[in-house]
Design a protein around this motif. Structure first.
Motif, PDB file in Angstrom:
ATOM      1  N   ARG A  55       0.823  -1.210   0.000  1.00 40.79           N
ATOM      2  CA  ARG A  55       0.000   0.000   0.000  1.00 40.79           C
ATOM      3  C   ARG A  55       0.863   1.269   0.000  1.00 40.79           C
ATOM      4  NH1 ARG A  55      -4.417  -1.813   4.624  1.00 40.79           N
ATOM      5  NH2 ARG A  55      -5.785  -3.064   3.268  1.00 40.79           N
ATOM      6  N   ASN A  56       1.983   1.218   0.727  1.00 38.66           N
ATOM      7  CA  ASN A  56       2.836   2.411   0.830  1.00 38.66           C
ATOM      8  C   ASN A  56       3.679   2.637  -0.416  1.00 38.66           C
ATOM      9  OD1 ASN A  56       1.914   2.996   3.399  1.00 38.66           O
ATOM     10  ND2 ASN A  56       3.589   1.931   4.434  1.00 38.66           N
ATOM     11  N   ASN A  57       4.133   1.551  -1.033  1.00 40.20           N
ATOM     12  CA  ASN A  57       5.106   1.680  -2.115  1.00 40.20           C
ATOM     13  C   ASN A  57       4.594   1.276  -3.492  1.00 40.20           C
ATOM     14  OD1 ASN A  57       7.138   2.398  -0.201  1.00 40.20           O
ATOM     15  ND2 ASN A  57       7.404   0.226   0.296  1.00 40.20           N
ATOM     16  N   GLY A  58       3.591   0.407  -3.542  1.00 41.87           N
ATOM     17  CA  GLY A  58       3.207  -0.155  -4.828  1.00 41.87           C
ATOM     18  C   GLY A  58       1.857   0.252  -5.364  1.00 41.87           C
ATOM     19  N   ILE A  59       0.973   0.747  -4.476  1.00 43.65           N
ATOM     20  CA  ILE A  59      -0.396   1.030  -4.896  1.00 43.65           C
ATOM     21  C   ILE A  59      -0.814   2.395  -4.378  1.00 43.65           C
ATOM     22  CG2 ILE A  59      -2.792   0.257  -4.879  1.00 43.65           C
ATOM     23  CD1 ILE A  59      -1.811  -2.539  -4.206  1.00 43.65           C
ATOM     24  N   GLY A  60      -1.126   3.325  -5.290  1.00 44.56           N
ATOM     25  CA  GLY A  60      -1.668   4.617  -4.909  1.00 44.56           C
ATOM     26  C   GLY A  60      -3.164   4.622  -5.092  1.00 44.56           C
ATOM     27  N   VAL A 104      -5.000  18.114  -6.438  1.00 39.02           N
ATOM     28  CA  VAL A 104      -4.092  17.886  -5.316  1.00 39.02           C
ATOM     29  C   VAL A 104      -4.084  16.402  -4.944  1.00 39.02           C
ATOM     30  CG1 VAL A 104      -3.539  18.444  -2.918  1.00 39.02           C
ATOM     31  CG2 VAL A 104      -4.445  20.220  -4.432  1.00 39.02           C
ATOM     32  N   GLY A 105      -5.267  15.803  -4.923  1.00 41.59           N
ATOM     33  CA  GLY A 105      -5.346  14.370  -4.643  1.00 41.59           C
ATOM     34  C   GLY A 105      -4.581  13.548  -5.650  1.00 41.59           C
ATOM     35  N   LEU A 106      -4.682  13.947  -6.910  1.00 43.46           N
ATOM     36  CA  LEU A 106      -3.936  13.240  -7.960  1.00 43.46           C
ATOM     37  C   LEU A 106      -2.440  13.481  -7.800  1.00 43.46           C
ATOM     38  CD1 LEU A 106      -3.959  11.547 -10.513  1.00 43.46           C
ATOM     39  CD2 LEU A 106      -4.450  13.618 -11.828  1.00 43.46           C
ATOM     40  N   ALA A 107      -2.058  14.712  -7.461  1.00 39.82           N
ATOM     41  CA  ALA A 107      -0.637  15.020  -7.260  1.00 39.82           C
ATOM     42  C   ALA A 107      -0.054  14.198  -6.117  1.00 39.82           C
ATOM     43  CB  ALA A 107      -0.456  16.516  -6.985  1.00 39.82           C
ATOM     44  N   ARG A 108      -0.833  13.993  -5.063  1.00 35.87           N
ATOM     45  CA  ARG A 108      -0.361  13.189  -3.930  1.00 35.87           C
ATOM     46  C   ARG A 108      -0.038  11.767  -4.373  1.00 35.87           C
ATOM     47  NH1 ARG A 108      -4.179  13.487   1.045  1.00 35.87           N
ATOM     48  NH2 ARG A 108      -5.592  12.417  -0.389  1.00 35.87           N
ATOM     49  N   ALA A 109      -0.889  11.216  -5.241  1.00 38.65           N
ATOM     50  CA  ALA A 109      -0.617   9.868  -5.748  1.00 38.65           C
ATOM     51  C   ALA A 109       0.599   9.862  -6.667  1.00 38.65           C
ATOM     52  CB  ALA A 109      -1.847   9.339  -6.486  1.00 38.65           C
ATOM     53  N   LEU A 110       0.741  10.882  -7.514  1.00 37.41           N
ATOM     54  CA  LEU A 110       1.859  10.930  -8.455  1.00 37.41           C
ATOM     55  C   LEU A 110       3.186  11.150  -7.736  1.00 37.41           C
ATOM     56  CD1 LEU A 110       0.304  13.102 -11.314  1.00 37.41           C
ATOM     57  CD2 LEU A 110       0.575  10.620 -11.252  1.00 37.41           C
ATOM     58  N   ALA A 111       3.172  11.892  -6.638  1.00 42.19           N
ATOM     59  CA  ALA A 111       4.413  12.166  -5.912  1.00 42.19           C
ATOM     60  C   ALA A 111       5.051  10.875  -5.406  1.00 42.19           C
ATOM     61  CB  ALA A 111       4.134  13.113  -4.740  1.00 42.19           C
ATOM     62  N   VAL A 112       4.218   9.929  -4.992  1.00 42.50           N
ATOM     63  CA  VAL A 112       4.723   8.633  -4.525  1.00 42.50           C
ATOM     64  C   VAL A 112       5.205   7.788  -5.699  1.00 42.50           C
ATOM     65  CG1 VAL A 112       4.099   6.529  -3.270  1.00 42.50           C
ATOM     66  CG2 VAL A 112       3.179   8.735  -2.541  1.00 42.50           C
ATOM     67  N   ASP A 113       4.677   8.068  -6.887  1.00 37.99           N
ATOM     68  CA  ASP A 113       5.032   7.362  -8.119  1.00 37.99           C
ATOM     69  C   ASP A 113       4.811   5.857  -8.001  1.00 37.99           C
ATOM     70  OD1 ASP A 113       5.857   7.182 -10.756  1.00 37.99           O
ATOM     71  OD2 ASP A 113       7.975   6.929 -10.235  1.00 37.99           O
ATOM     72  N   PRO A 114       3.581   5.428  -7.654  1.00 39.30           N
ATOM     73  CA  PRO A 114       3.320   3.993  -7.520  1.00 39.30           C
ATOM     74  C   PRO A 114       3.177   3.335  -8.884  1.00 39.30           C
ATOM     75  CG  PRO A 114       1.292   5.208  -7.252  1.00 39.30           C
ATOM     76  CD  PRO A 114       2.375   6.238  -7.426  1.00 39.30           C
ATOM     77  N   PRO A 115       3.576   2.087  -9.011  1.00 41.61           N
ATOM     78  CA  PRO A 115       3.370   1.388 -10.291  1.00 41.61           C
ATOM     79  C   PRO A 115       1.903   1.126 -10.591  1.00 41.61           C
ATOM     80  CG  PRO A 115       4.336  -0.085  -8.655  1.00 41.61           C
ATOM     81  CD  PRO A 115       4.354   1.284  -8.055  1.00 41.61           C
ATOM     82  N   ILE A 116       1.059   1.095  -9.548  1.00 42.61           N
ATOM     83  CA  ILE A 116      -0.379   0.858  -9.717  1.00 42.61           C
ATOM     84  C   ILE A 116      -1.138   2.002  -9.072  1.00 42.61           C
ATOM     85  CG2 ILE A 116      -2.329  -0.614  -9.083  1.00 42.61           C
ATOM     86  CD1 ILE A 116      -0.393  -2.989  -9.171  1.00 42.61           C
ATOM     87  N   LEU A 117      -2.140   2.527  -9.786  1.00 35.21           N
ATOM     88  CA  LEU A 117      -2.968   3.621  -9.276  1.00 35.21           C
ATOM     89  C   LEU A 117      -4.431   3.202  -9.336  1.00 35.21           C
ATOM     90  CD1 LEU A 117      -3.086   6.542  -8.251  1.00 35.21           C
ATOM     91  CD2 LEU A 117      -3.220   7.290 -10.644  1.00 35.21           C
ATOM     92  N   LEU A 118      -5.114   3.290  -8.192  1.00 40.82           N
ATOM     93  CA  LEU A 118      -6.531   2.976  -8.107  1.00 40.82           C
ATOM     94  C   LEU A 118      -7.301   4.287  -7.974  1.00 40.82           C
ATOM     95  CD1 LEU A 118      -6.395   0.020  -5.528  1.00 40.82           C
ATOM     96  CD2 LEU A 118      -6.076  -0.055  -8.018  1.00 40.82           C
TER      97      LEU A 118
END
Length: 422
Positions: free
Chosen positions: A113-118, A182-196
């Motif tokens: 959850r922290n590293n692979g899935i946003g 902003v919500g999308l930017a938060r997910a992109l900042a982590v740069d997860p390989p999978i985005l839900l």
């Protein structure tokens, strides 16, 4: 579908669901008993539970934009939340890069959850007393990234979503569309390989929603991130998805590329969905392409070319070279003129009496051109080779809304009427 995705179709899928089921409100054994019943939904209800999803199978390719859609209660959000186990599956397997996450430890699940899935939610989920920059950096803070690095990465992500320079604002100072960015930017900042993404744009007004769709399509083209996007809006699904999984009452009704669903709905339920979709913006030339009726070699004589036109009852034909590149179009009147002059080559009769499109061009961009030349709208590849044609009849048929299963009468859309009178 993107070229990168097409190239990777033989690779191991990013996400695989096998027999995924979810029963709410029951313990494991009760849920298993309900799922084994002849009518799982009724059995779950009789035991005091609710069947959210039943025997869901899918494979999602790396880099694919996979859309799950259906009406409220169809099970689409249930499926999405099983992917990161916010909803614990009652049965089935869920593989991410080959690892069944239904069997992993709590620690391993936290790592995923922290590293692979946003995840991006419908209602923004921003911290009201943190700045926009701090909100965008929050996922990095959870991962233990240093403050300097996470703020730099947050600013870079905000730039990508069009919020550069607004990092010091508070969420209440932004519009709804900006807060979702902003919500999308938060997910992109982590740069997860999978985005839900769970109906992320449904609370936005139509114009802002379309802007967010445009932004998502642009970011997806750049990142080729494996994305699972839930929506109840078919036009949105068709616009952004490589493939669409349509759900009803916890089951998959159809899983296919959007144009295939529009052209060949699996049942009456899907037919009702697609009856209102803007087909002119969904279907492309590649979906309607047909072989050209008459293609002539460049070494044919004008007299033989004229004879071939007569045999096929057409007034114009394509002429291609040895490499299948389109050289032009000949017409009967120009061929008659060459024949009278005793010409031996059709090159003097070649003209540009055609409208050129590419396979990916949507029909809404060229349907007004149909029927205005001696040959149909012409599909060429990047090298100028003739791929086929899109006849006016194919466009009219595609734009009509017909329920084939009930033999309903054809109700032509406004776009079809425009083509008919072109």
């Amino acid at each position: 579908m993107s070229e990168t995705l097409q190239a990777d179709e033989t690779a191991e899928p990013a996400i695989v669901g096998r027999g995924l089921s979810k029963v709410y409100g029951l313990g494991r054994r009760q849920a298993e008993k309900a799922l084994a019943a002849q009518d799982p939904r009724a059995a779950a209800a009789a035991a005091g539970g609710y069947l959210g999803a039943h025997e869901i199978d899918f494979e999602i390719a790396k880099g694919e934009m996979f859309v799950v859609m259906g009406l409220s209660g169809s099970g689409k959000s249930t499926v999405l939340r099983m992917i990161n186990r916010l909803n614990e599956p009652s049965a089935g397997e869920l593989l991410i890069d080959g690892e069944d996450i239904t069997q992993v430890s709590d620690q391993r699940l936290r790592e995923l959850r922290n590293n692979g899935i946003g995840m991006v939610f419908q209602h923004f989920s921003l911290f009201p007393h943190r700045t926009v920059r701090e909100n965008a950096a929050y996922g990095l803070k959870v991962r233990g990234i240093t403050k300097q690095e996470r703020l730099e990465r947050a600013d870079a992500a905000l730039d990508r979503v069009g919020l550069g320079g607004r990092g010091d604002k508070l969420p209440h100072e932004l519009s709804g569309g900006m807060r979702q960015r902003v919500g999308l930017a938060r997910a992109l900042a982590v740069d997860p390989p999978i985005l839900l993404m769970d109906e992320p744009f449904s609370a936005l007004d139509p114009l802002i929603r379309r802007d967010m769709q445009d932004l998502l399509v642009e970011l997806q083209a750049q990142d080729q991130r494996t994305t699972v996007f839930v929506t109840h809006d078919l036009n949105e699904a068709m616009r952004i998805g490589d493939r669409v999984m349509v759900m009803r009452e916890g089951r998959v009704v159809q899983l296919a590329p959007g144009p295939e669903i529009v052209a060949h709905p699996a049942d009456d339920y899907v037919s009702e969905f697609v009856s209102d979709v803007d087909r002119a913006r969904v279907l492309s030339a590649g979906d309607l392409i047909r072989p050209a009726r008459l293609v002539l070699p460049e070494d044919i004589t004008p007299r033989d070319a004229l004879r071939r036109l007569g045999e096929n009852e057409v007034t114009g034909a394509f002429v291609t070279g040895a490499d299948d590149r389109l050289l032009g179009v000949v017409t009967d009147d120009r061929l008659v003129s060459l024949t009278r002059r005793g010409a031996k080559s059709v090159h003097g009769a070649l003209g540009e009496d055609y409208h050129q499109v590419k396979e990916g061009d949507v029909i809404g961009d060229f349907m007004h051109l149909a029927g205005r030349q001696v040959v149909p709208v012409t599909v060429l590849d990047e090298d100028g080779r003739l791929r086929g044609v899109v006849p006016r009849g194919a466009i009219l048929s595609a734009l009509s809304t017909v329920n084939d299963t009930e033999n309903d009468s054809v109700n032509d859309s406004d776009e079809a009427a425009e083509v008919a009178h072109a």
